[in-house]
Design an enzyme around this catalytic site. Structure first.
Site, PDB file in Angstrom:
ATOM      1  CB  SER A   1      -0.841  -0.033   1.279  1.00 42.98           C
ATOM      2  OG  SER A   1      -1.355   1.229   1.602  1.00 42.98           O
TER       3      SER A   1
ATOM      4  CE1 TYR B   1      -4.304  -2.165   5.295  1.00 42.73           C
ATOM      5  CE2 TYR B   1      -3.024  -0.241   4.676  1.00 42.73           C
ATOM      6  CZ  TYR B   1      -3.820  -1.306   4.322  1.00 42.73           C
ATOM      7  OH  TYR B   1      -4.136  -1.518   2.986  1.00 42.73           O
TER       8      TYR B   1
HETATM    9  N1  LIG Z   1      -8.905  -0.530  -0.822  1.00 44.81           N
HETATM   10  C1  LIG Z   1      -7.874   0.283  -0.655  1.00 44.81           C
HETATM   11  O1  LIG Z   1      -8.012   1.522  -0.581  1.00 44.81           O
HETATM   12  C2  LIG Z   1      -6.481  -0.288  -0.556  1.00 44.81           C
HETATM   13  C3  LIG Z   1      -5.379   0.581  -0.616  1.00 44.81           C
HETATM   14  C4  LIG Z   1      -4.098   0.059  -0.525  1.00 44.81           C
HETATM   15  C5  LIG Z   1      -3.914  -1.305  -0.384  1.00 44.81           C
HETATM   16  N2  LIG Z   1      -4.997  -2.123  -0.327  1.00 44.81           N
HETATM   17  C6  LIG Z   1      -4.758  -3.551  -0.150  1.00 44.81           C
HETATM   18  O2  LIG Z   1      -5.377  -4.254  -1.208  1.00 44.81           O
HETATM   19  C7  LIG Z   1      -5.671  -5.577  -0.762  1.00 44.81           C
HETATM   20  C8  LIG Z   1      -7.079  -5.948  -1.180  1.00 44.81           C
HETATM   21  O3  LIG Z   1      -7.980  -5.127  -0.479  1.00 44.81           O
HETATM   22  P1  LIG Z   1      -9.428  -4.732  -1.036  1.00 44.81           P
HETATM   23  O4  LIG Z   1      -9.435  -3.269  -1.095  1.00 44.81           O
HETATM   24  O5  LIG Z   1      -9.757  -5.532  -2.224  1.00 44.81           O
HETATM   25  O6  LIG Z   1     -10.282  -5.164   0.228  1.00 44.81           O
HETATM   26  P2  LIG Z   1     -11.615  -6.025   0.380  1.00 44.81           P
HETATM   27  O7  LIG Z   1     -12.041  -5.855   1.788  1.00 44.81           O
HETATM   28  O8  LIG Z   1     -12.575  -5.693  -0.701  1.00 44.81           O
HETATM   29  O9  LIG Z   1     -11.094  -7.523   0.149  1.00 44.81           O
HETATM   30  C9  LIG Z   1     -10.254  -8.154   1.059  1.00 44.81           C
HETATM   31  C10 LIG Z   1     -10.610  -9.622   1.099  1.00 44.81           C
HETATM   32  O10 LIG Z   1      -9.669 -10.270   1.973  1.00 44.81           O
HETATM   33  C11 LIG Z   1     -10.403 -11.253   2.709  1.00 44.81           C
HETATM   34  N3  LIG Z   1      -9.713 -11.632   3.935  1.00 44.81           N
HETATM   35  C12 LIG Z   1      -9.587 -10.889   5.071  1.00 44.81           C
HETATM   36  N4  LIG Z   1      -8.948 -11.603   6.011  1.00 44.81           N
HETATM   37  C13 LIG Z   1      -8.647 -12.811   5.478  1.00 44.81           C
HETATM   38  C14 LIG Z   1      -8.015 -13.986   5.965  1.00 44.81           C
HETATM   39  N5  LIG Z   1      -7.552 -14.057   7.215  1.00 44.81           N
HETATM   40  N6  LIG Z   1      -7.894 -15.044   5.137  1.00 44.81           N
HETATM   41  C15 LIG Z   1      -8.372 -14.994   3.867  1.00 44.81           C
HETATM   42  N7  LIG Z   1      -9.003 -13.913   3.352  1.00 44.81           N
HETATM   43  C16 LIG Z   1      -9.148 -12.832   4.144  1.00 44.81           C
HETATM   44  C17 LIG Z   1     -11.733 -10.573   2.978  1.00 44.81           C
HETATM   45  O11 LIG Z   1     -12.740 -11.502   3.385  1.00 44.81           O
HETATM   46  C18 LIG Z   1     -12.012  -9.899   1.664  1.00 44.81           C
HETATM   47  O12 LIG Z   1     -12.746 -10.747   0.796  1.00 44.81           O
HETATM   48  C19 LIG Z   1      -5.418  -5.597   0.747  1.00 44.81           C
HETATM   49  O13 LIG Z   1      -4.176  -6.195   1.007  1.00 44.81           O
HETATM   50  C20 LIG Z   1      -5.370  -4.133   1.107  1.00 44.81           C
HETATM   51  O14 LIG Z   1      -4.592  -3.889   2.247  1.00 44.81           O
HETATM   52  C21 LIG Z   1      -6.275  -1.657  -0.432  1.00 44.81           C
END
Ligand SMILES: NC(=O)c1ccc[n+]([C@@H]2O[C@H](COP(=O)([O-])OP(=O)(O)OC[C@H]3O[C@@H](n4cnc5c(N)ncnc54)[C@H](O)[C@@H]3O)[C@@H](O)[C@H]2O)c1
Length: 343
Positions: free
Chosen positions: A207, A220
């Site tokens: 991130s 985080y």
């Molecule tokens: N959305 C943002 O703004 C953003 C920004 C920077 C980085 N990210 C990163 O992108 C990645 C994806 O995030 P997203 O935005 O798609 O979020 P999201 O919440 O839409 O999806 C995350 C998924 O991970 C699953 N998950 C959580 N804990 C888990 C576990 N212990 N085992 C298996 N699955 C698990 C959740 O059930 C969910 O389906 C993450 O690593 C997040 O940190 C997101």
């Protein structure tokens, strides 16, 4: 698409700063000046832009070997089995679907139950913070697909959005277990087969907060910084210890993306201009393109993230100006309690 630094930079990169335009401009100046290129501001800018392109190309080739591996195509994608975490929602779900459309076989896991939306995808319920659960799911995947995992996309993540004094021990444990340690566990479970085969790709989503710290995100931020640190060592271990440079490693350093995870994060108009909200489909496309190209490296989105890897070396005042302008510290509304403030 709302106006942002990214739209302006894309426009400039596709037009005046495109290498073809820069070379045409230098050729024109050469011809105009009877066989010599004058030194003026525009010519110097053109040289600097071309040097940046050359440096980026050279970096990529030095990291991945002078001869690139062949790009995956309609014939070769079906030989790949990709393990995708967080496959039930957001970026993970879209990545799994795009890989399946390319023809890859996909084993998608999530901590919740979910159904596959493409014939090439099989779904598994698995908590990625539990290495024994990951080992069991690998056995099942090998049985179901009849082959070993060739690529890993570590995408799942959680977010607590709390000030440091509000975090419980459980919050911190869960954060580090899911957002950081799981990347070690998937490496231990899936890399051995890739190392034996001397080919593969191990990708982790970090991130912007893997490069900078902001309020309400200490746990985080620690986890996302940790992923980038782990990947630095992993890259060199694969090159120098395991002698498998064709097992590629990639990190994805993305800003705010339109998914459920950060849906209350609001940086305001200026912050949004500097760092526009990303679409999860655009992030998924970049991840798939990275796998397809078979080059490792860091994916940085949006454009401002391309400037951030050097931020630790910025003078403190400059870093402070950038942090204040980004609006990130005020993105969440919760504040310390009166009791915590000693009032
Ligand atoms: N959305 C943002 O703004 C953003 C920004 C920077 C980085 N990210 C990163 O992108 C990645 C994806 O995030 P997203 O935005 O798609 O979020 P999201 O919440 O839409 O999806 C995350 C998924 O991970 C699953 N998950 C959580 N804990 C888990 C576990 N212990 N085992 C298996 N699955 C698990 C959740 O059930 C969910 O389906 C993450 O690593 C997040 O940190 C997101």
């Amino acid at each position: 698409m709302p106006l942002s630094v990214d739209t302006l930079v894309s426009l400039v990169r596709l037009t005046v700063a495109h290498p073809a335009s820069l070379l045409a401009f230098l050729a024109y100046r050469y011809q105009q000046n009877a066989g010599s290129i004058p030194r003026d501001g525009l010519v110097t800018t053109a040289y600097v832009c071309l040097a940046l392109y050359a440096s980026s190309w050279l970096n990529n080739r030095l990291r991945n070997g002078l001869l690139p591996l062949a790009r995956l195509n309609a014939k070769t994608w079906p030989q790949e089995l990709v393990f995708v975490t967080g496959g039930a929602a957001g970026i993970g779900k879209l990545t799994a679907e795009r890989l399946a459309h390319k023809g890859a076989k996909v084993a998608a896991v999530d901590v919740v139950d979910f159904k596959p939306e493409h014939a090439n995808i099989k779904t598994y319920k698995c908590d990625i913070s539990d290495i024994e659960a990951l080992q069991a799911v690998r056995e099942q995947i090998v049985k179901d697909f009849g082959l070993q995992v060739t690529m890993v996309a570590n995408i799942a993540g959680i977010n607590n959005q709390k000030l440091i004094l509000d975090l419980t021990a459980r919050d911190v444990d869960r954060m580090l277990n899911v957002n950081l340690k799981s990347h070690f566990w998937t490496a231990q479970v899936f890399l051995p087969a890739m190392v034996k085969r001397k080919r593969g790709h191990f990708l982790s989503v970090s991130s912007t907060m893997g490069l900078v710290g902001i309020c309400h995100q200490s746990d985080y931020v620690a986890a996302k910084h940790g992923i980038l640190g782990m990947h630095e060592s992993l890259h060199y271990e694969l090159q120098k210890m395991y002698k498998t440079p064709h097992v590629r490693t990639s990190t994805v350093v993305i800003g705010h993306t339109r998914t459920a995870l950060f849906n209350t994060f609001d940086v305001g108009v200026v912050g949004r201009f500097l760092s526009p909200l990303l679409e999860p489909s655009a992030v998924a496309d970049r991840i798939v393109a990275q796998f397809e190209r078979q080059d490792g490296g860091m994916i940085l989105m949006p454009f401002t993230n391309e400037l951030l890897p050097g931020i630790k070396g910025f003078p403190y005042w400059l870093r402070n100006v950038l942090q204040a302008t980004s609006g990130a510290d005020g993105a969440y509304t919760s504040r310390p309690s009166r009791e915590q403030l000693g009032e």
